[in-house]
Design a protein around this motif. Structure first.
Motif, short mmCIF file in Angstrom:
data_model
loop_
_atom_site.label_atom_id
_atom_site.label_comp_id
_atom_site.label_asym_id
_atom_site.label_seq_id
_atom_site.Cartn_x
_atom_site.Cartn_y
_atom_site.Cartn_z
N ARG A 27 41.18 23.53 33.28
CA ARG A 27 42.52 23.40 32.82
C ARG A 27 42.88 24.09 31.62
NH1 ARG A 27 45.55 18.01 35.05
NH2 ARG A 27 47.05 19.23 34.47
N LYS A 39 53.82 29.18 32.80
CA LYS A 39 53.16 28.23 33.83
C LYS A 39 53.82 26.96 34.06
CE LYS A 39 49.22 31.26 34.23
NZ LYS A 39 47.80 31.19 34.18
N THR A 89 52.67 24.44 35.56
CA THR A 89 51.79 23.21 35.60
C THR A 89 51.44 22.93 34.05
OG1 THR A 89 49.96 25.36 35.46
CG2 THR A 89 50.38 24.04 37.40
N GLN A 90 51.28 24.15 33.19
CA GLN A 90 51.04 24.00 31.65
C GLN A 90 52.35 23.20 30.97
OE1 GLN A 90 49.96 27.58 29.93
NE2 GLN A 90 48.27 27.89 31.42
N GLU A 117 52.31 19.52 31.84
CA GLU A 117 51.23 18.94 31.39
C GLU A 117 51.55 18.64 29.76
OE1 GLU A 117 46.36 18.95 30.46
OE2 GLU A 117 47.51 20.59 30.77
N TYR A 165 54.93 17.79 37.88
CA TYR A 165 55.18 19.18 38.34
C TYR A 165 56.64 19.13 39.02
CZ TYR A 165 54.60 23.63 40.56
OH TYR A 165 54.65 25.06 40.83
#
Length: 232
Positions: free
Chosen positions: A70, A171, A173-174, A177, A183
């Protein structure tokens, strides 16, 4: 990344950025000028930088690839600041990727030949300590904000930090995080921003439709405007 051979522009950037005041040793003649296009790398992950960079225009992001594959966003940089200073001080440090968010201009010094001089330059080391302490303070405040403010405020700041040409393309997801949210929660707030007219969905990302509204949400976390320079 491309070296630019333009002495007039280099002298202007040296003067406007206060670059020479960061050192007590003579560096002007050895200084090079580089242009980095948006999306290009200033430092590649795992590759020891050849240059010590001084970012004089533009914004960049720092990230690392984790053992599970990741990619994790770590921090953001805005002019004026050093890039590669950790690798200068600690040759065993594993370099993280630094990528230009927008067009960047950097003044640079060759790392290998200037390392001994810079590590004995009291003025440079003092400026480096101040810069690192400010970066640490900013990270502490960012952690506090993640714990204290709703996602609407934090996402507004994140969008302003990462947008390029009024377009947000990170993105999900990034982003989720980095901000420590799910999400699903992130998508919910992005949808809310779209409904409220702050963003407009495009094929390549989200166009910023109401930048002032995003600024208002972001600056609610920064009443003393300690970090708002990164948002411009």
């Amino acid at each position: 990344m491309k070296e630019i051979y333009n002495d007039d522009l280099k002298k202007q950037l040296i003067r406007d950025s206060g670059y020479l005041g960061r050192f007590s040793v003579a560096v002007e003649r050895a200084t090079h000028l580089f242009h980095i296009a948006a999306g290009d790398y200033i430092v590649e992950e795992g590759a020891q930088p050849v240059w010590l960079f001084y970012l004089v225009r533009g914004r960049a992001k720092l990230y690392a690839t984790l053992p599970n594959g990741r990619v994790s966003l770590i921090d953001f940089f805005g002019a004026s600041c050093f890039i590669g200073e950790i690798e200068l001080v600690d040759t065993r440090h594993e370099p993280r990727a630094v990528q230009a968010i927008e067009e960047c201009w950097c003044l640079t010094l060759p790392m290998k030949s200037f390392r001994p001089q810079l590590l004995n330059d009291v003025t440079f080391l003092r400026n480096l300590c101040i810069a690192l302490s400010r970066k640490n303070y900013r990270n502490i405040v960012s952690l506090t904000q993640n714990q204290s403010f709703p996602l609407t405020n934090r996402l507004a700041a994140f969008i302003l930090l990462t947008q390029h040409g009024e377009l947000y393309q990170e993105k999900h997801t990034q982003a989720a995080e980095y901000m420590g949210v799910s999400y699903r929660h992130l998508l919910y707030v992005i949808a809310q921003f779209t409904r409220d007219g702050l963003l407009q969905k495009k094929k390549t990302g989200y166009a910023i439709s109401n930048k002032q509204a995003l600024f208002t949400l972001a600056l609610a976390m920064d009443p003393e405007r300690n970090f708002s320079a990164l948002l411009t």
